[in-house]
Design a protein around this motif. Structure first.
Motif, PDB file in Angstrom:
ATOM      1  N   ILE B  22       0.851  -1.200   0.000  1.00  0.00           N
ATOM      2  CA  ILE B  22       0.000   0.000   0.000  1.00  0.00           C
ATOM      3  C   ILE B  22       0.880   1.241   0.000  1.00  0.00           C
ATOM      4  O   ILE B  22       0.643   2.185  -0.733  1.00  0.00           O
ATOM      5  N   ILE B  23       1.901   1.215   0.857  1.00  0.00           N
ATOM      6  CA  ILE B  23       2.890   2.293   0.920  1.00  0.00           C
ATOM      7  C   ILE B  23       4.273   1.657   0.904  1.00  0.00           C
ATOM      8  O   ILE B  23       4.520   0.685   1.632  1.00  0.00           O
ATOM      9  N   VAL B  28       9.775   2.509   5.655  1.00  0.00           N
ATOM     10  CA  VAL B  28       8.543   1.821   6.039  1.00  0.00           C
ATOM     11  C   VAL B  28       7.848   1.226   4.820  1.00  0.00           C
ATOM     12  O   VAL B  28       7.965   1.739   3.701  1.00  0.00           O
ATOM     13  N   ILE B  30       3.967  -0.551   4.086  1.00  0.00           N
ATOM     14  CA  ILE B  30       2.654  -0.953   4.595  1.00  0.00           C
ATOM     15  C   ILE B  30       2.061  -1.914   3.578  1.00  0.00           C
ATOM     16  O   ILE B  30       2.020  -1.609   2.378  1.00  0.00           O
ATOM     17  N   TRP B  53       5.016  -4.798  12.474  1.00  0.00           N
ATOM     18  CA  TRP B  53       3.834  -4.670  13.319  1.00  0.00           C
ATOM     19  C   TRP B  53       2.663  -5.158  12.486  1.00  0.00           C
ATOM     20  O   TRP B  53       2.451  -4.679  11.368  1.00  0.00           O
ATOM     21  N   ILE B  55      -1.535  -6.542  12.246  1.00  0.00           N
ATOM     22  CA  ILE B  55      -2.865  -6.586  12.853  1.00  0.00           C
ATOM     23  C   ILE B  55      -3.794  -7.377  11.932  1.00  0.00           C
ATOM     24  O   ILE B  55      -3.718  -7.248  10.699  1.00  0.00           O
ATOM     25  N   TYR B  78      -3.376  -7.331  17.465  1.00  0.00           N
ATOM     26  CA  TYR B  78      -2.097  -6.978  16.842  1.00  0.00           C
ATOM     27  C   TYR B  78      -0.916  -7.472  17.662  1.00  0.00           C
ATOM     28  O   TYR B  78      -1.010  -7.629  18.880  1.00  0.00           O
ATOM     29  N   VAL B  79       0.183  -7.698  16.940  1.00  0.00           N
ATOM     30  CA  VAL B  79       1.415  -8.215  17.534  1.00  0.00           C
ATOM     31  C   VAL B  79       2.580  -7.483  16.873  1.00  0.00           C
ATOM     32  O   VAL B  79       2.568  -7.258  15.666  1.00  0.00           O
ATOM     33  N   ASN B  80       3.568  -7.147  17.657  1.00  0.00           N
ATOM     34  CA  ASN B  80       4.796  -6.592  17.088  1.00  0.00           C
ATOM     35  C   ASN B  80       5.839  -7.708  17.003  1.00  0.00           C
ATOM     36  O   ASN B  80       6.085  -8.414  17.976  1.00  0.00           O
ATOM     37  N   LEU B 101      -3.089  -6.283   8.057  1.00  0.00           N
ATOM     38  CA  LEU B 101      -2.327  -5.099   7.697  1.00  0.00           C
ATOM     39  C   LEU B 101      -0.987  -5.219   8.401  1.00  0.00           C
ATOM     40  O   LEU B 101      -0.935  -5.454   9.615  1.00  0.00           O
ATOM     41  N   VAL B 103       2.925  -3.480   8.930  1.00  0.00           N
ATOM     42  CA  VAL B 103       3.823  -2.327   8.777  1.00  0.00           C
ATOM     43  C   VAL B 103       5.231  -2.806   9.077  1.00  0.00           C
ATOM     44  O   VAL B 103       5.530  -3.202  10.213  1.00  0.00           O
ATOM     45  N   TYR B 105       9.193  -1.964   9.375  1.00  0.00           N
ATOM     46  CA  TYR B 105       9.981  -0.768   9.673  1.00  0.00           C
ATOM     47  C   TYR B 105      11.332  -1.152  10.221  1.00  0.00           C
ATOM     48  O   TYR B 105      11.557  -2.295  10.607  1.00  0.00           O
ATOM     49  N   ARG B 106      12.241  -0.157  10.288  1.00  0.00           N
ATOM     50  CA  ARG B 106      13.615  -0.421  10.730  1.00  0.00           C
ATOM     51  C   ARG B 106      13.870   0.175  12.102  1.00  0.00           C
ATOM     52  O   ARG B 106      13.108   0.972  12.581  1.00  0.00           O
TER      53      ARG B 106
END
Lengths: 106, 106
Positions: B22-23, B28, B30, B53, B55, B78-80, B101, B103, B105-106
């Motif tokens: 999506i992004i 990042v 998504i 991350w 969800i 959700y879980v990281n 969904l 995400v 990330y660094r």
């Protein structure tokens, strides 16, 4: 194990819109926003340094941009807001909570 | 204006799990993931360079970690997943789509 749930543990006090960090890392911030009839910012427009990808996951809201775009958002609707794209939340449902998920990134 | 909706325009072909950006930005990414009874990866564990991350927004899934944690996820959970935390999707509902969904990330 029980995971955290985005729709649970809502703030008891919704006299103001509530912004809560879920993840805060170097290049990204994931935030839950809970609105109940709020509009924001209180006056004028948001003009942000970061890009923001935002999705409504519960409830209803109207998102307006200075360039004239108006989005009527309900569950699942998402919009990408580039940095410095001036925008505001013109309306949220006053009768039921609106739950947003926002991802701020650079 | 009509916003895009995360729950609409689902892939017609769900013979494989479907991953869609999506992004995609510097720090990042998504992603929407649509599962229908799939487990992943096909063998072994995910071992990722990035944090994730994630969800579940529709459906049901079981997420397992090599350290023994097992999460039964349904809408809103959700879980990281920190980078290199070995994990896998052990089960998703075979009868209804599961929409995630994620995400990265660094």
């Amino acid at each position: 194990m029980n995971a955290d749930n985005l729709f649970e543990n809502l703030p008891a006090d919704l006299s103001n819109e509530v912004f809560e960090d879920i993840i805060r890392a170097e290049g990204v911030r994931i935030e839950r926003i809970v609105s109940l009839g709020h509009t924001s910012p209180e006056s004028g427009w948001y003009d942000q340094e970061e890009h923001e990808w935002v999705i409504v996951l519960k409830g209803k809201a109207i998102l307006e941009f200075e360039d004239g775009r108006v989005y009527h958002l309900s569950a699942g609707d998402y919009v990408n807001v580039p940095a410095h794209a001036r925008h505001k939340v013109a309306w949220t449902d006053p009768d039921n909570v609106t739950i947003w998920l926002a991802v701020f990134y650079r």
